[in-house]
Design an enzyme around this catalytic site. Structure first.
Site, mmCIF file in Angstrom:
data_model
loop_
_atom_site.group_PDB
_atom_site.id
_atom_site.type_symbol
_atom_site.label_atom_id
_atom_site.label_comp_id
_atom_site.label_asym_id
_atom_site.label_seq_id
_atom_site.Cartn_x
_atom_site.Cartn_y
_atom_site.Cartn_z
ATOM 1 C CG ASP A 79 -2.218 0.644 1.111
ATOM 2 O OD1 ASP A 79 -3.212 0.090 1.604
ATOM 3 O OD2 ASP A 79 -2.254 1.717 0.477
ATOM 4 C CG ASP A 122 -4.470 5.900 0.660
ATOM 5 O OD1 ASP A 122 -4.330 7.023 1.174
ATOM 6 O OD2 ASP A 122 -5.415 5.142 0.909
ATOM 7 C CD GLU A 134 -8.885 4.554 -1.384
ATOM 8 O OE1 GLU A 134 -9.720 4.289 -0.504
ATOM 9 O OE2 GLU A 134 -7.876 5.281 -1.189
ATOM 10 C CG HIS A 192 -8.969 -0.450 5.227
ATOM 11 N ND1 HIS A 192 -8.982 -0.617 3.848
ATOM 12 C CD2 HIS A 192 -8.427 0.772 5.446
ATOM 13 C CE1 HIS A 192 -8.459 0.451 3.274
ATOM 14 N NE2 HIS A 192 -8.114 1.316 4.220
ATOM 15 C CG ASP A 193 -11.159 3.057 4.275
ATOM 16 O OD1 ASP A 193 -10.572 3.367 3.216
ATOM 17 O OD2 ASP A 193 -10.620 3.095 5.402
HETATM 18 O O1 TEU Z 1 -9.341 5.964 2.027
HETATM 19 C C1 TEU Z 1 -9.816 7.043 1.310
HETATM 20 C C2 TEU Z 1 -11.238 7.072 1.402
HETATM 21 O O2 TEU Z 1 -11.912 7.287 0.461
HETATM 22 C C3 TEU Z 1 -11.797 6.758 2.711
HETATM 23 O O3 TEU Z 1 -11.023 7.247 3.695
HETATM 24 C C4 TEU Z 1 -13.034 7.469 2.808
HETATM 25 O O4 TEU Z 1 -12.801 8.766 2.480
HETATM 26 C C5 TEU Z 1 -13.429 7.521 4.222
HETATM 27 O O5 TEU Z 1 -13.701 6.279 4.637
HETATM 28 C C6 TEU Z 1 -14.449 8.513 4.268
HETATM 29 O O6 TEU Z 1 -15.630 7.885 4.158
HETATM 30 C C7 TEU Z 1 -7.945 5.810 2.019
HETATM 31 C C8 TEU Z 1 -7.619 4.684 2.968
HETATM 32 O O7 TEU Z 1 -8.251 3.520 2.492
HETATM 33 C C9 TEU Z 1 -8.138 5.088 4.320
HETATM 34 O O8 TEU Z 1 -8.011 4.044 5.263
HETATM 35 C C10 TEU Z 1 -7.358 6.297 4.774
HETATM 36 O O9 TEU Z 1 -7.892 6.741 5.984
HETATM 37 C C11 TEU Z 1 -7.461 7.408 3.739
HETATM 38 O O10 TEU Z 1 -7.260 6.976 2.404
HETATM 39 C C12 TEU Z 1 -6.358 8.427 3.981
HETATM 40 O O11 TEU Z 1 -5.115 7.834 3.709
#
Ligand code: TEU
Length: 569
Positions: A105, A207, A262, A336-337
């Site tokens: 990542d 990311d 992403e 994970h989000d």
């Molecule tokens: O996620 C980006 C993203 O789109 C999510 O964070 C989303 O914005 C968030 O859940 C709001 O709903 C990436 C990673 O996957 C995330 O874990 C990080 O927190 C984020 O970027 C910042 O690096």
């Protein structure tokens, strides 16, 4: 520089399935209560048995962990909480020994404010690292330079007393956005990726990579389009394709890497450009539109039942659009989000097993590269949350505070957080029914789902009817059935209120997938145009109900029933 000829057959990853590892919650070998790299190495035979051939390892670099590692303080290091570089090298060797691949990542839209670059940058306006970040003067009358909002709530700007300027932070206030207009920053990004590629890494997950090009006027957002929080001025920005092509020429191409971008709040047109091989950018892209079908007017922090027709419409348009445009989808329900899809789009109670299998069959029948998020393959649901103090995620704790400040009762705010929180996906992996589900001998950094005694790997691995075995079968099919890779997509249900049905066809075979997304029985009839399919020689490839319905004029489907058939040419 090592050029990798081992996995040269063009685009080998089009038949791959990726397993996503959130190291904090995967497997702890030290009793610290936090997972680690050696914990992953110990489970490679399990992942090999599942059939996944690419492991996506989320950030393990030195970090203050304000956003669980997505705030990187040193890109060429391993955070001691996850282990050592020797542990990493051992992981690489053990993966290679099993003919498996590693995807790392890479978080270069922003770095931690603890990173040396930022520590230098904030020292003075003429510091050589100043232009590594996005600094702006206060607005004419004072205050933030514009009204852009952080994705974690609040303004996207942080004031720095020492130099009297603001720096941009689209996520947490300790995640400072890097200035990609600066050629040196772009070189730094390429260099750190070459460091890991030279160690034998096979690919990268990039990311929020479609946010790296900002509109250099940094205008206020008048809210006329999108969400009004400024994202219209930095999402799929003016130079984003130029920057990604540069990364391809500098790293992805020369090292023959598999890459996934992403893409937050992106468009189909941009994702076709990002993933069409002729564009020489990424191998594939994540988009999130299908995971916003339960956001009223696109608002994440309000609740509504998910819109089934919208879900099917989005999955269908991205199947057809990416196929016709030569793009490639990264397919996923979970990460994970996101809260667990099982609890969001199906039933995590009485029909949990059938539901988990239904979602798997529905997704793994589509064109693209499927991603399995840890725990999904054993049917892990959202945990039951009892109190706001149980949450750990910066976005969740921020938004709870903001919602209460904005007038919601603590109960109302808690109910929303419990449904939406990213922590729903981040509870420890459930390996067995022993103490701490076999995840740790210590105290887990976040609570376990109390149902782990009945939902765990140990009980499912040898059980042919388990969710695990269902995933194993689907993943194996991708290796043998070409139509799963190259078949054109045809939607078969015309807005059915309960059923999602589609076909995939290449010049030889036709796949038919039919899924009941509801707790009620459903009757499904093929559209006239494809009625013949129902009278063909249908061979069952995957199903989640012992009684396989027979194709007559209509198909009778039990609650959450889902089947995949093939008609061989
Ligand atoms: O996620 C980006 C993203 O789109 C999510 O964070 C989303 O914005 C968030 O859940 C709001 O709903 C990436 C990673 O996957 C995330 O874990 C990080 O927190 C984020 O970027 C910042 O690096």
């Amino acid at each position: 520089m090592t050029t990798k000829k081992s996995n040269h057959q063009a685009e080998w990853w089009r038949r791959s399935v990726v397993y996503q590892v959130y190291p904090r919650s995967f497997n702890d070998t030290t009793g610290s209560g936090v997972g680690d790299i050696r914990g992953l190495t110990k489970k490679l035979d399990y992942l090999k048995d599942l059939g996944t051939d690419i492991v996506w390892l989320q950030p393990v670099y030195n970090s203050p962990q304000n956003d669980n590692g997505y705030d990187v303080a040193d890109y060429r290091s391993i955070d001691p909480m996850y282990g050592t570089m020797e542990d990493f090298d051992e992981l690489m060797a053990e993966l290679k020994a099993r003919d498996m691949h590693l995807m790392l990542d890479i978080v270069v839209n922003h770095s931690s404010t603890e990173h040396m670059w930022f520590q230098e940058s904030r020292k003075s306006k003429d510091n050589p690292y100043r232009d590594y970040y996005i600094w702006r003067d206060p607005a004419p009358g004072g205050g933030v330079p514009n009204n852009w909002q952080s994705k974690f709530g609040g303004s996207a700007w942080q004031y720095d007393e020492a130099t009297g300027q603001y720096f941009l932070t689209l996520f947490d206030k300790t995640q400072a956005d890097l200035n990609w207009e600066n050629e040196t920053v772009r070189q730094e990004a390429a260099d750190l990726m070459r460091f890991w590629a030279d160690k034998g890494v096979d690919g990268f997950r990039m990311d929020v990579i479609n946010l790296i090009s900002k509109d250099q006027d940094f205008p206020d957002d008048d809210g006329s389009i999108m969400t009004g929080d400024g994202r219209r001025y930095y999402t799929d920005g003016p130079r984003v394709h130029e920057y990604i092509k540069e990364l391809y020429e500098r790293v992805y191409g020369p090292y023959d890497l598999v890459t996934v971008g992403e893409m937050s709040s992106t468009t189909l047109q941009h994702c076709i450009r990002y993933s069409n091989p002729e564009e020489r950018e990424f191998s594939m892209t994540f988009n999130f539109h299908h995971l916003k079908v339960d956001y009223p007017q696109g608002k994440k922090w309000e609740l509504m039942p998910y819109d089934f027709e919208a879900l099917k419409g989005l999955l269908s348009s991205w199947q057809i659009g990416m196929n016709e445009g030569g793009g490639w989808n990264a397919l996923f329900w979970n990460n994970h989000d996101q809260p667990r899809a099982l609890s969001r789009f199906a039933d995590d109670g009485r029909c949990r097993v059938a539901s988990a299998k239904m979602l798997a069959t529905t997704l793994h029948g589509l064109q693209g590269t499927p991603y399995v998020f840890q725990g999904e393959e054993i049917g892990m649901p959202n945990p039951n949350w009892n109190d706001i103090s149980e949450f750990r995620d910066v976005e969740s704790t921020n938004m709870y505070r903001i919602m209460v400040e904005m007038g919601k009762t603590p109960e109302e705010a808690f109910e929303i957080i419990a449904k939406r929180s990213r922590d729903n996906a981040r509870t420890p992996m459930q390996w067995n029914y022993g103490p701490q589900a076999g995840f740790t001998d210590g105290t887990p950094w976040i609570k376990l789902d109390e149902r782990y005694p009945e939902i765990n790997v140990k009980m499912q691995r040898e059980d042919p009817d388990s969710v695990f075995s269902h995933y194993k079968n689907l993943i194996a099919l991708r290796k043998t059935e070409d139509v799963l890779t190259d078949g054109r997509y045809i939607r078969l249900d015309e807005g059915h209120p309960q059923v999602f049905a589609y076909a995939r066809t290449n010049d030889r075979d036709t796949l038919v997938v039919v899924s009941n997304f509801t707790s009620e029985e459903a009757a499904f009839t093929l559209p006239e145009t494809h009625a013949a399919l129902g009278h063909s020689q249908l061979e069952l490839l995957s199903g989640n109900r012992p009684e396989v319905p027979t194709w007559g004029d209509q198909l009778e489907l039990e609650p959450y029933a889902s089947f995949m058939w093939i008609i061989r040419g």
